[in-house]
Every structure is written in structure tokens, then in C-alpha cells.
Design an enzyme around this catalytic site. Structure first.
Site, PDB file in Angstrom:
ATOM      1  N   LYS A 203      23.817  -5.128-104.579  1.00  0.00           N
ATOM      2  CA  LYS A 203      23.644  -4.222-103.440  1.00  0.00           C
ATOM      3  C   LYS A 203      22.799  -4.943-102.393  1.00  0.00           C
ATOM      4  CE  LYS A 203      21.771   0.316-102.215  1.00  0.00           C
ATOM      5  NZ  LYS A 203      21.144   1.532-102.753  1.00  0.00           N
ATOM      6  N   LYS A 256      28.253  -3.714-103.003  1.00  0.00           N
ATOM      7  CA  LYS A 256      28.019  -2.793-101.897  1.00  0.00           C
ATOM      8  C   LYS A 256      27.208  -3.491-100.817  1.00  0.00           C
ATOM      9  CE  LYS A 256      25.348   1.262-100.871  1.00  0.00           C
ATOM     10  NZ  LYS A 256      24.350   2.159-101.344  1.00  0.00           N
TER      11      LYS A 256
HETATM   12  C1  PBG Z   1      20.411   4.943-102.206  1.00  0.00           C
HETATM   13  C2  PBG Z   1      21.711   4.625-101.598  1.00  0.00           C
HETATM   14  C3  PBG Z   1      22.006   4.157-100.305  1.00  0.00           C
HETATM   15  C4  PBG Z   1      23.387   4.170-100.195  1.00  0.00           C
HETATM   16  C5  PBG Z   1      23.889   4.600-101.417  1.00  0.00           C
HETATM   17  N1  PBG Z   1      22.842   4.842-102.280  1.00  0.00           N
HETATM   18  C6  PBG Z   1      21.151   3.867 -99.151  1.00  0.00           C
HETATM   19  C7  PBG Z   1      20.207   2.766 -99.102  1.00  0.00           C
HETATM   20  O1  PBG Z   1      20.130   1.903 -99.980  1.00  0.00           O
HETATM   21  O2  PBG Z   1      19.472   2.757 -98.138  1.00  0.00           O
HETATM   22  C8  PBG Z   1      24.162   3.819 -98.968  1.00  0.00           C
HETATM   23  C9  PBG Z   1      25.552   4.327 -98.936  1.00  0.00           C
HETATM   24  C10 PBG Z   1      26.200   4.283 -97.601  1.00  0.00           C
HETATM   25  O3  PBG Z   1      25.715   3.724 -96.598  1.00  0.00           O
HETATM   26  O4  PBG Z   1      27.290   4.863 -97.513  1.00  0.00           O
HETATM   27  N2  PBG Z   1      19.649   3.918-102.643  1.00  0.00           N
END
Ligand code: PBG
Length: 332
Positions: A203, A256
Site C-alpha cells: 500500500k 493499492k
Molecule cells: C485506511 C484506508 C485508506 C484507503 C483505504 N483504507 C486511506 C488511507 O490510507 O489514507 C484509501 C482508499 C481509497 O482512496 O479509495 N487506511
């Protein structure tokens, strides 16, 4: 193409002449059955609070969830992932670990309405902490930062609350080192050894999460997430992240965001061909398409399907996408 005189001319266009043959030689099949729809849930009643940067999406109050779940299932979408907006936030995000918290209640509402719908839950603290970071913040390293190991314990507590409520898949997303192992051990010890973990394995610290942070009210109040989420410049490191999660027992891996990271999706699939791979087509990717389409600059349907097909072509087996309902309506 010129004829060499020895070999007949190769003409790939022959495979593109007839629509039936074009379809028969198509390598990548995008199906609604591959899609997972994210939903944002809050308390209150009869609230459908539109998210301005994500047209078509809204924060839904718990009482509207049953109707939403029935609509999603009727469209043929097989799974949802739930994000909660709690009433109260505090320094440790304690609301995230309560059995009567927003997500456990949401899981119960969805499972009650449509038992066959697969319910995944995002396990993270950014929506629940008053500082907006993904875990407990301390300054033991000399500057305020998320305390990895203190957060692991809380991630287990949150996962257990979701599992007790009936979540089908637990998806830890905070990018703490060792989070998959910790959650696996915690679930197993509590008799939830049958619950799979979808790990947000690679991520990235990404600008593409902007609209989500409006939707989930989870923007960090100071600093950014660069000390725990990955540097967008790294791909080799993603393979290390992923290998650790596989070793710790991740059942499904995730990359992601998706669109700027197709190379990472490809490499993860090549490195772990036997492990199911998800990709998160995130909020900013969705918002860009919606905005351009609203201006009449692109063909929304065509571009959305092209993006999702490219994510599958790169190697993803399943896609978390805000476009799931649109796709379901288009392909019906
Ligand atoms: C929580 C999380 C996030 C997203 C999914 N789970 C946000 C972040 O890390 O700030 C983002 C998903 C999206 O932008 O559609 N940690």
C-alpha cells in the site's frame, strides 16, 4: 508487412476482423463477479450524505444498509468492503475495537439482509483516531510517529470485533510491520482460524486517496503517512512486503492504488502465482474519471472498463472499485 518470399505474411488483423473471433481470442475477461464494492457507513437514521468528490457514493446510515445490500446483490456484485465513520474519535481509536462499534453493527446489518453477500472489513485506525493516523502515535523515536507494536495489539482487538460480528474476510490496511502475523495469531487463538485475511500488502503513500479521506473523514491532522505506507518510487520493496505477508499467512494479497501501480500488480502476480491477488482501484482514480466524464472529455463507460480490464490484465484476480455498480448496470 512485406512478404519475405519464404514465409507467408503474418497478419494479426485477421484475428480482429470478425467480432466473434475477436471475442474468442480475448485474453482478459472482466466480470462483475470479480468486483468488490466499498461502502461508507455511519450512525444516524435515513442519512445518505453524498461524497462530493465521489459522485454516486454517499455515507450511509446503518438503517439504509439492508436496502443497499439488497441492491448490490441484485446487481450481481458478490462482495462489499465496509468503512466506518464513528461518532467519536480518541487518541487510540478505541471505538474501533468495540463490539457495538460502527463496523460490527454494519456487518450484522448486511449479513442479516443478504447472508450470501461476502462482507470484508477494512481494519485500520485512521477513521477512529482524533489525529487521523493509522495507529497509536508516540514520540519514543524522537518525533511523533505511529508506534508499530503497540498498534499491532489493537489491530488484533479490532479484527476480533469484526470477526465476532460475522465478517467473512478481514482486511488489515495500516501497513504496520508484522500485522498479518499478529492478526492471524489473534484470530486463530479466538477460534476464527477459518476467517481469511486479505492483506493490504503493498500500500503506497498516495495522493490518490484524497477523496476517500473526505468520505471516511480520516485525513491525518499532522504530517503524512510516509513513515508507514510505501514510497511510490519503490517496486522491489513491494515484493519484500508481499513476501513477508505471504510468510505470515496472508490468504489474499493486495496492491493499492491500482492504476499507477500496474507494474507492481504484474510483479506480485509473477512472484506469487498461486496466491490470489486483489487490487484497489482507489478513490482518486474514480474521481478523475468521473470529473473528466462530467466535462464531456472522455467516454466514462469505455474508460472505466478499459481501466478495470488493464488491472486484471496486469494480474489482479479481483478489484475493489467504486465503479462496481456502474459496471454491473453497463454489462447487464
Ligand atoms: C485506511 C484506508 C485508506 C484507503 C483505504 N483504507 C486511506 C488511507 O490510507 O489514507 C484509501 C482508499 C481509497 O482512496 O479509495 N487506511
Amino acid at each position: 508487412m512485406s512478404d519475405s518470399g519464404i514465409f507467408p505474411t503474418v497478419r494479426l488483423r485477421r484475428l480482429r476482423q470478425h467480432p466473434v473471433l475477436r471475442e474468442m481470442v480475448r485474453e482478459t475477461e472482466l466480470s462483475v463477479r470479480d468486483l468488490i464494492l466499498p461502502l461508507f457507513v455511519r450512525t444516524g437514521s435515513n442519512i445518505r450524505q453524498p461524497i462530493s468528490s465521489m459522485p454516486g457514493h454517499a455515507q450511509l446510515s446503518l438503517d439504509l444498509l439492508a436496502e443497499e445490500a439488497r441492491e448490490v446483490a441484485a446487481l450481481g456484485i458478490p462482495a462489499v468492503i465496509l468503512f466506518g465513520i464513528p461518532d467519536q474519535k480518541d487518541a487510540t481509536g478505541s471505538g474501533a475495537c468495540r463490539d457495538d462499534g460502527i463496523i460490527p453493527r454494519a456487518v450484522q446489518a448486511v449479513k442479516q439482509a443478504v447472508p450470501e453477500l461476502l462482507v470484508m472489513t477494512d481494519v485500520c485506525f485512521c477513521e477512529y483516531t482524533d489525529h487521523g493516523h493509522c495507529g497509536v502515535v508516540s514520540d519514543r523515536t524522537g518525533r511523533p510517529d505511529v508506534d508499530n507494536d503497540a498498534t499491532l495489539k489493537l489491530l488484533v482487538d479490532q479484527s476480533l470485533a469484526h470477526a465476532r460480528a460475522g465478517a467473512d474476510v478481514i482486511a488489515p490496511s495500516g501497513m504496520m510491520d508484522g500485522f498479518v502475523g499478529a492478526v492471524r495469531q489473534g484470530l486463530d487463538a479466538a477460534g476464527f482460524e477459518h476467517i481469511p485475511i486479505l492483506s493490504y500488502a503493498a500500500k503506497y503513500s498516495s495522493g490518490f486517496y484524497g477523496p476517500f479521506r473526505e468520505a471516511a473523514e480520516s485525513a491525518p491532522q499532522f504530517g503524512d503517512r510516509a513513515s508507514y505506507q510505501m514510497d511510490p518510487a519503490n517496486a522491489d520493496q513491494a515484493l519484500r512486503e508481499v513476501a513477508l505477508d505471504v510468510a505470515e499467512g496472508a490468504d489474499i494479497l493486495m496492491v493499492k492504488p491500482a492504476l499507477s501501480y500496474l507494474d507492481v500488480i504484474y510483479r506480485v502476480k509473477q512472484a506469487h502465482p498461486g496466491v490470489p491477488l486483489a487490487a484497489y482501484n482507489v478513490s482518486g482514480e474514480y474521481a478523475m474519471v468521473k470529473a473528466a466524464a462530467a466535462n464531456g472529455w472522455i467516454d466514462e463507460r469505455r474508460v472505466t472498463l478499459e481501466i478495470l480490464t488493464s488491472i486484471k490484465r496486469a494480474g489482479a484476480d479481483m478489484i475493489l472499485t467504486y465503479s462496481a455498480k456502474d459496471v454491473a448496470r453497463w454489462v447487464k
